[in-house]
Design a protein around this motif. Sequence first.
Motif, PDB file in Angstrom:
ATOM      1  N   VAL A  21      13.761   4.947  19.776  1.00  0.00           N
ATOM      2  CA  VAL A  21      14.500   5.933  20.637  1.00  0.00           C
ATOM      3  C   VAL A  21      14.119   6.923  21.123  1.00  0.00           C
ATOM      4  O   VAL A  21      14.268   7.552  21.775  1.00  0.00           O
ATOM      5  CB  VAL A  21      15.761   5.840  19.329  1.00  0.00           C
ATOM      6  N   VAL A  22      12.799   7.213  20.347  1.00  0.00           N
ATOM      7  CA  VAL A  22      12.304   8.695  19.905  1.00  0.00           C
ATOM      8  C   VAL A  22      11.093   8.440  20.733  1.00  0.00           C
ATOM      9  O   VAL A  22      11.377   9.296  22.580  1.00  0.00           O
ATOM     10  CB  VAL A  22      11.390   9.307  18.953  1.00  0.00           C
ATOM     11  N   PHE A  23      10.382   7.488  21.410  1.00  0.00           N
ATOM     12  CA  PHE A  23       9.272   7.327  22.556  1.00  0.00           C
ATOM     13  C   PHE A  23       9.475   6.483  23.913  1.00  0.00           C
ATOM     14  O   PHE A  23       8.630   6.471  24.469  1.00  0.00           O
ATOM     15  CB  PHE A  23       7.791   7.252  21.297  1.00  0.00           C
ATOM     16  N   GLY A  24      10.592   5.465  23.404  1.00  0.00           N
ATOM     17  CA  GLY A  24      10.709   4.913  25.020  1.00  0.00           C
ATOM     18  C   GLY A  24      10.058   3.399  24.133  1.00  0.00           C
ATOM     19  O   GLY A  24       9.085   3.774  24.190  1.00  0.00           O
ATOM     20  N   PRO A  25      10.667   2.518  25.293  1.00  0.00           N
ATOM     21  CA  PRO A  25       9.972   1.146  25.345  1.00  0.00           C
ATOM     22  C   PRO A  25       8.913   1.376  26.101  1.00  0.00           C
ATOM     23  O   PRO A  25       7.836   0.362  25.543  1.00  0.00           O
ATOM     24  CB  PRO A  25      11.249   0.422  25.266  1.00  0.00           C
ATOM     25  N   ASP A  26       8.815   1.904  27.092  1.00  0.00           N
ATOM     26  CA  ASP A  26       7.802   2.070  27.455  1.00  0.00           C
ATOM     27  C   ASP A  26       6.290   2.055  26.558  1.00  0.00           C
ATOM     28  O   ASP A  26       5.676   2.308  27.368  1.00  0.00           O
ATOM     29  CB  ASP A  26       8.138   2.982  28.850  1.00  0.00           C
ATOM     30  N   ARG A  27       6.732   3.656  26.477  1.00  0.00           N
ATOM     31  CA  ARG A  27       5.312   4.300  26.147  1.00  0.00           C
ATOM     32  C   ARG A  27       5.039   3.839  24.749  1.00  0.00           C
ATOM     33  O   ARG A  27       3.956   3.917  24.133  1.00  0.00           O
ATOM     34  CB  ARG A  27       5.984   6.287  25.860  1.00  0.00           C
ATOM     35  N   MET A  37       0.444  -0.975   0.317  1.00  0.00           N
ATOM     36  CA  MET A  37       0.028   0.022   0.045  1.00  0.00           C
ATOM     37  C   MET A  37       0.523   1.590   0.498  1.00  0.00           C
ATOM     38  O   MET A  37       0.670   1.937  -0.771  1.00  0.00           O
ATOM     39  CB  MET A  37      -1.052  -0.138   1.149  1.00  0.00           C
ATOM     40  N   PHE A  38       2.241   1.440   1.072  1.00  0.00           N
ATOM     41  CA  PHE A  38       2.887   2.714   0.799  1.00  0.00           C
ATOM     42  C   PHE A  38       4.149   2.127   0.333  1.00  0.00           C
ATOM     43  O   PHE A  38       4.775   2.743   0.472  1.00  0.00           O
ATOM     44  CB  PHE A  38       2.859   3.448   2.732  1.00  0.00           C
ATOM     45  N   ASP A  39       4.502   1.150  -0.779  1.00  0.00           N
ATOM     46  CA  ASP A  39       5.521   0.878  -0.747  1.00  0.00           C
ATOM     47  C   ASP A  39       6.712   0.939   0.173  1.00  0.00           C
ATOM     48  O   ASP A  39       7.816   1.663  -0.017  1.00  0.00           O
ATOM     49  CB  ASP A  39       5.715   1.934  -2.320  1.00  0.00           C
ATOM     50  N   ILE A  40       6.681  -0.023   1.452  1.00  0.00           N
ATOM     51  CA  ILE A  40       6.898   0.489   1.985  1.00  0.00           C
ATOM     52  C   ILE A  40       8.262  -1.239   2.566  1.00  0.00           C
ATOM     53  O   ILE A  40       7.421  -2.342   2.652  1.00  0.00           O
ATOM     54  CB  ILE A  40       6.633   0.660   3.562  1.00  0.00           C
ATOM     55  N   GLY A  41       9.205  -1.476   2.159  1.00  0.00           N
ATOM     56  CA  GLY A  41      10.056  -2.492   2.690  1.00  0.00           C
ATOM     57  C   GLY A  41      10.185  -3.168   3.329  1.00  0.00           C
ATOM     58  O   GLY A  41       9.683  -2.669   4.905  1.00  0.00           O
ATOM     59  N   LEU A  42      10.774  -3.857   4.334  1.00  0.00           N
ATOM     60  CA  LEU A  42      11.043  -4.958   5.838  1.00  0.00           C
ATOM     61  C   LEU A  42      12.415  -3.905   5.921  1.00  0.00           C
ATOM     62  O   LEU A  42      12.174  -3.753   7.268  1.00  0.00           O
ATOM     63  CB  LEU A  42      11.847  -5.946   5.199  1.00  0.00           C
ATOM     64  N   LEU A  43      12.858  -3.124   5.367  1.00  0.00           N
ATOM     65  CA  LEU A  43      14.217  -2.256   6.467  1.00  0.00           C
ATOM     66  C   LEU A  43      13.539  -0.829   6.630  1.00  0.00           C
ATOM     67  O   LEU A  43      14.305  -0.555   7.200  1.00  0.00           O
ATOM     68  CB  LEU A  43      15.752  -2.287   5.058  1.00  0.00           C
ATOM     69  N   GLU A  44      13.039  -0.967   5.607  1.00  0.00           N
ATOM     70  CA  GLU A  44      11.964   0.697   5.402  1.00  0.00           C
ATOM     71  C   GLU A  44      11.207   1.152   7.123  1.00  0.00           C
ATOM     72  O   GLU A  44      11.007   1.769   8.527  1.00  0.00           O
ATOM     73  CB  GLU A  44      11.039   1.224   5.157  1.00  0.00           C
ATOM     74  N   LEU A  45      10.703  -0.919   7.532  1.00  0.00           N
ATOM     75  CA  LEU A  45       9.985  -0.841   9.062  1.00  0.00           C
ATOM     76  C   LEU A  45      10.455  -0.765  10.307  1.00  0.00           C
ATOM     77  O   LEU A  45      10.500  -0.508  11.162  1.00  0.00           O
ATOM     78  CB  LEU A  45       8.841  -2.120   8.213  1.00  0.00           C
ATOM     79  N   VAL A  46      11.845  -1.151   9.853  1.00  0.00           N
ATOM     80  CA  VAL A  46      13.118  -1.595  10.757  1.00  0.00           C
ATOM     81  C   VAL A  46      13.804  -0.741  11.446  1.00  0.00           C
ATOM     82  O   VAL A  46      13.185  -0.173  12.537  1.00  0.00           O
ATOM     83  CB  VAL A  46      14.250  -2.853  10.506  1.00  0.00           C
ATOM     84  N   VAL A  47      13.320   0.436  10.808  1.00  0.00           N
ATOM     85  CA  VAL A  47      14.059   1.658  10.481  1.00  0.00           C
ATOM     86  C   VAL A  47      13.753   2.695  10.925  1.00  0.00           C
ATOM     87  O   VAL A  47      13.716   3.313  12.258  1.00  0.00           O
ATOM     88  CB  VAL A  47      14.593   2.128   9.696  1.00  0.00           C
ATOM     89  N   ILE A  48      11.972   2.411  10.666  1.00  0.00           N
ATOM     90  CA  ILE A  48      10.858   3.371  11.445  1.00  0.00           C
ATOM     91  C   ILE A  48      10.724   2.549  13.662  1.00  0.00           C
ATOM     92  O   ILE A  48      10.701   3.151  14.363  1.00  0.00           O
ATOM     93  CB  ILE A  48       9.842   3.369  11.031  1.00  0.00           C
ATOM     94  N   ALA A  49      10.843   1.172  13.498  1.00  0.00           N
ATOM     95  CA  ALA A  49      10.562   0.881  14.692  1.00  0.00           C
ATOM     96  C   ALA A  49      11.457   0.788  15.173  1.00  0.00           C
ATOM     97  O   ALA A  49      11.611   1.478  16.815  1.00  0.00           O
ATOM     98  CB  ALA A  49      10.727  -0.494  14.357  1.00  0.00           C
ATOM     99  N   LEU A  50      13.226   0.961  15.126  1.00  0.00           N
ATOM    100  CA  LEU A  50      14.244   1.447  15.775  1.00  0.00           C
ATOM    101  C   LEU A  50      14.063   2.860  16.479  1.00  0.00           C
ATOM    102  O   LEU A  50      14.579   3.473  17.547  1.00  0.00           O
ATOM    103  CB  LEU A  50      15.920   1.549  15.475  1.00  0.00           C
ATOM    104  N   VAL A  51      13.989   3.838  15.206  1.00  0.00           N
ATOM    105  CA  VAL A  51      13.374   5.501  16.078  1.00  0.00           C
ATOM    106  C   VAL A  51      12.580   5.308  17.005  1.00  0.00           C
ATOM    107  O   VAL A  51      12.435   6.776  17.228  1.00  0.00           O
ATOM    108  CB  VAL A  51      12.622   6.083  14.214  1.00  0.00           C
ATOM    109  N   ALA A  52      11.289   5.170  16.570  1.00  0.00           N
ATOM    110  CA  ALA A  52      10.367   4.770  17.601  1.00  0.00           C
ATOM    111  C   ALA A  52      10.700   4.781  18.981  1.00  0.00           C
ATOM    112  O   ALA A  52       9.940   5.636  19.436  1.00  0.00           O
ATOM    113  CB  ALA A  52       8.947   4.073  16.834  1.00  0.00           C
TER     114      ALA A  52
END
Length: 106
Positions: free
Chosen positions: A18-24, A1-16
């Motif tokens: 770092v930014v929000f923290g594992p608790d939130r 749908m958004f043409d996002i690959g596995l590598l992009e999803l991993v990068v987004i998850a890592l940034v999330a």
Amino acid sequence: MFDIGLLELVVIALVAIVVFGPDRLPDLAKQAAFMLRKARKMAHAARDELRDELGPEYADLELRDLDPRAIVRRHIIEAMEDEDERPVAEPALAEGQLPPYDVDAT
């Protein structure tokens, strides 16, 4: 749908993380899922209301049918299919006959 690959999803998850923290992060994921469900429900309600307003002849209407690109593509395909079915026109001039020439038009 958004043409996002596995590598992009991993990068987004890592940034999330770092930014929000594992608790939130789990709470934010729940909120995002809730908003996605709500948006999907609103889109389905809008489609159903549009179908009701247009009447029974548009009962099979899909929102993607209203995309201008899809409309143009469908008409081009129909025109190409119609062109294949048309008989080939025979030339109006006999072999070796010259077309009419209008001195005033040239």
